[in-house]
Design a protein around this motif. Structure first.
Motif, short mmCIF file in Angstrom:
data_model
loop_
_atom_site.label_atom_id
_atom_site.label_comp_id
_atom_site.label_asym_id
_atom_site.label_seq_id
_atom_site.Cartn_x
_atom_site.Cartn_y
_atom_site.Cartn_z
N ALA A 7 0.87 -1.18 0.00
CA ALA A 7 0.00 0.00 0.00
C ALA A 7 0.91 1.22 0.00
O ALA A 7 1.97 1.22 0.63
CB ALA A 7 -0.89 0.00 1.23
N THR A 8 0.49 2.24 -0.71
CA THR A 8 1.32 3.45 -0.82
C THR A 8 0.40 4.67 -0.87
O THR A 8 -0.72 4.58 -1.35
CB THR A 8 2.20 3.37 -2.08
N THR A 9 0.87 5.79 -0.36
CA THR A 9 0.07 7.01 -0.44
C THR A 9 0.69 7.99 -1.44
O THR A 9 0.02 8.49 -2.33
CB THR A 9 -0.07 7.67 0.95
N GLU A 10 2.02 8.22 -1.30
CA GLU A 10 2.66 9.15 -2.22
C GLU A 10 3.57 8.47 -3.25
O GLU A 10 4.15 9.14 -4.09
CB GLU A 10 3.47 10.19 -1.45
N GLY A 11 3.73 7.14 -3.13
CA GLY A 11 4.45 6.43 -4.20
C GLY A 11 5.80 5.82 -3.83
O GLY A 11 6.33 5.01 -4.59
N GLN A 12 6.37 6.19 -2.69
CA GLN A 12 7.70 5.64 -2.38
C GLN A 12 7.64 4.14 -2.11
O GLN A 12 8.53 3.39 -2.52
CB GLN A 12 8.32 6.39 -1.19
N THR A 13 6.58 3.69 -1.45
CA THR A 13 6.47 2.25 -1.16
C THR A 13 6.24 1.47 -2.46
O THR A 13 6.69 0.34 -2.59
CB THR A 13 5.35 1.98 -0.13
N ALA A 14 5.57 2.11 -3.42
CA ALA A 14 5.40 1.47 -4.74
C ALA A 14 6.78 1.27 -5.38
O ALA A 14 7.07 0.22 -5.95
CB ALA A 14 4.51 2.33 -5.62
N SER A 54 3.40 2.23 4.30
CA SER A 54 4.10 3.38 4.87
C SER A 54 3.29 4.00 6.01
O SER A 54 2.07 3.85 6.07
CB SER A 54 4.36 4.42 3.78
N VAL A 55 4.02 4.69 6.89
CA VAL A 55 3.41 5.32 8.05
C VAL A 55 2.92 6.72 7.70
O VAL A 55 3.65 7.52 7.13
CB VAL A 55 4.43 5.43 9.21
N HIS A 56 1.65 7.00 8.04
CA HIS A 56 1.12 8.36 7.96
C HIS A 56 0.42 8.65 9.27
O HIS A 56 -0.54 7.97 9.62
CB HIS A 56 0.16 8.52 6.77
N GLY A 123 11.85 6.14 3.98
CA GLY A 123 11.08 6.52 2.80
C GLY A 123 11.61 7.78 2.15
O GLY A 123 12.82 7.92 1.92
N ALA A 124 10.70 8.70 1.87
CA ALA A 124 11.09 9.91 1.14
C ALA A 124 10.14 11.05 1.45
O ALA A 124 8.98 10.83 1.82
CB ALA A 124 11.03 9.62 -0.36
N PHE A 125 10.66 12.29 1.31
CA PHE A 125 9.77 13.44 1.19
C PHE A 125 9.39 13.50 -0.28
O PHE A 125 10.26 13.47 -1.15
CB PHE A 125 10.51 14.75 1.53
C1 LIG Z 1 0.78 13.44 5.98
C2 LIG Z 1 1.99 12.59 6.28
C3 LIG Z 1 2.14 12.01 7.53
C4 LIG Z 1 3.28 11.25 7.83
N1 LIG Z 1 3.41 10.72 9.08
C5 LIG Z 1 4.55 10.08 9.41
C6 LIG Z 1 4.75 9.58 10.72
O1 LIG Z 1 3.87 9.66 11.60
N2 LIG Z 1 5.94 9.00 11.02
C7 LIG Z 1 6.93 8.86 10.07
O2 LIG Z 1 8.00 8.36 10.39
N3 LIG Z 1 6.76 9.28 8.79
C8 LIG Z 1 5.60 9.88 8.45
N4 LIG Z 1 5.41 10.33 7.17
C9 LIG Z 1 6.43 10.06 6.15
C10 LIG Z 1 6.05 8.89 5.22
O3 LIG Z 1 6.00 7.66 5.93
C11 LIG Z 1 7.11 8.81 4.11
O4 LIG Z 1 7.03 9.99 3.36
C12 LIG Z 1 6.95 7.61 3.21
O5 LIG Z 1 8.01 7.60 2.26
C13 LIG Z 1 5.62 7.60 2.49
O6 LIG Z 1 5.52 6.44 1.69
P1 LIG Z 1 4.52 6.37 0.43
O7 LIG Z 1 5.05 7.38 -0.56
O8 LIG Z 1 4.64 4.99 -0.07
O9 LIG Z 1 3.18 6.70 0.94
C14 LIG Z 1 4.28 11.06 6.84
C15 LIG Z 1 4.11 11.63 5.56
C16 LIG Z 1 2.98 12.38 5.27
C17 LIG Z 1 2.83 12.98 3.90
#
Ligand SMILES: Cc1cc2nc3c(=O)[nH]c(=O)nc-3n(C[C@H](O)[C@H](O)[C@H](O)COP(=O)(O)O)c2cc1C
Length: 175
Positions: A7-14, A54-56, A123-125
């Motif tokens: 599962a991914t929200t912004e794409g890094q896990t993909a 990923s963690v959000h 992960g990534a910003f």
């Molecule tokens: C709104 C938001 C909340 C996040 N919350 C956390 C968090 O609680 N702890 C953490 O370590 N990283 C947090 N992150 C960082 C994400 O886990 C990281 O950017 C990751 O690479 C996202 O993976 P994805 O692109 O596959 O979704 C957060 C990122 C966003 C955008």
């Protein structure tokens, strides 16, 4: 066959899941890559599985929770690896690492799936994927961490070499 469900929200896990699939295929393994959108996707027949999310705000995606919950019985009978992606894993803050472990533990307790191994992956910003409010929030987090980031670009922390070694070790164990 090795399943990689993510599962991914912004794409890094993909990107991470695709990297694992490529690596395993290059080593001669049959792989199925499954993107989870709802968590209700049927689980393909497989001999081993890698789940990634990923963690959000302190939680993984609902889709991975749903998938792990529905398939815990089957997953618990095969070699599995959980790739838990976050930004906290890019640093060495002891409190944040305790949080990461608590988040992973809570996930496993709620779903009943006990991963053979959990690997915390940086992960990534991804400023290119954020809306206005997320961009503000993430700029603030970057500033707090003393990280210089381009607010219109992406900044990756994933250690591909370490991840590759982790995947090779999993494949050797699963074989
Ligand atoms: C709104 C938001 C909340 C996040 N919350 C956390 C968090 O609680 N702890 C953490 O370590 N990283 C947090 N992150 C960082 C994400 O886990 C990281 O950017 C990751 O690479 C996202 O993976 P994805 O692109 O596959 O979704 C957060 C990122 C966003 C955008």
């Amino acid at each position: 066959m090795i399943l990689i469900a993510y599962a991914t929200t912004e794409g890094q896990t993909a990107k991470i899941a695709q990297f694992c699939a490529d690596r395993l295929r290059q080593a001669g393994h049959a792989v199925e890559l499954l993107k989870l959108d709802t968590g209700a996707e049927p689980m393909p027949d497989c001999d081993a599985a890698i789940l990634a999310a990923s963690v959000h705000v302190g939680r993984y995606q609902d889709a991975i929770e749903g998938f792990a919950l529905r398939n815990a019985l089957a997953l618990n009978k095969m070699p599995t690896l959980f790739l838990a992606v976050s930004l906290a894993a890019a640093g060495d803050d002891a409190e944040e690492w305790t949080d990461l472990e608590r988040i992973a533990q809570g996930f496993q307790t709620r779903t009943g799936w006990q991963a053979g191994k959990t690997c915390q992956v940086a992960g990534a910003f991804r400023f290119t994927q954020y809306d206005f409010f997320r961009r503000l929030a993430m700029r603030w987090i970057a500033w707090q961490k003393g990280e210089e980031v381009d607010p219109h670009g992406d900044r990756e922390y994933t250690d591909w070499k370490a991840l590759g070694a982790e995947i090779d070790a999993f494949a050797a164990q699963a074989a």
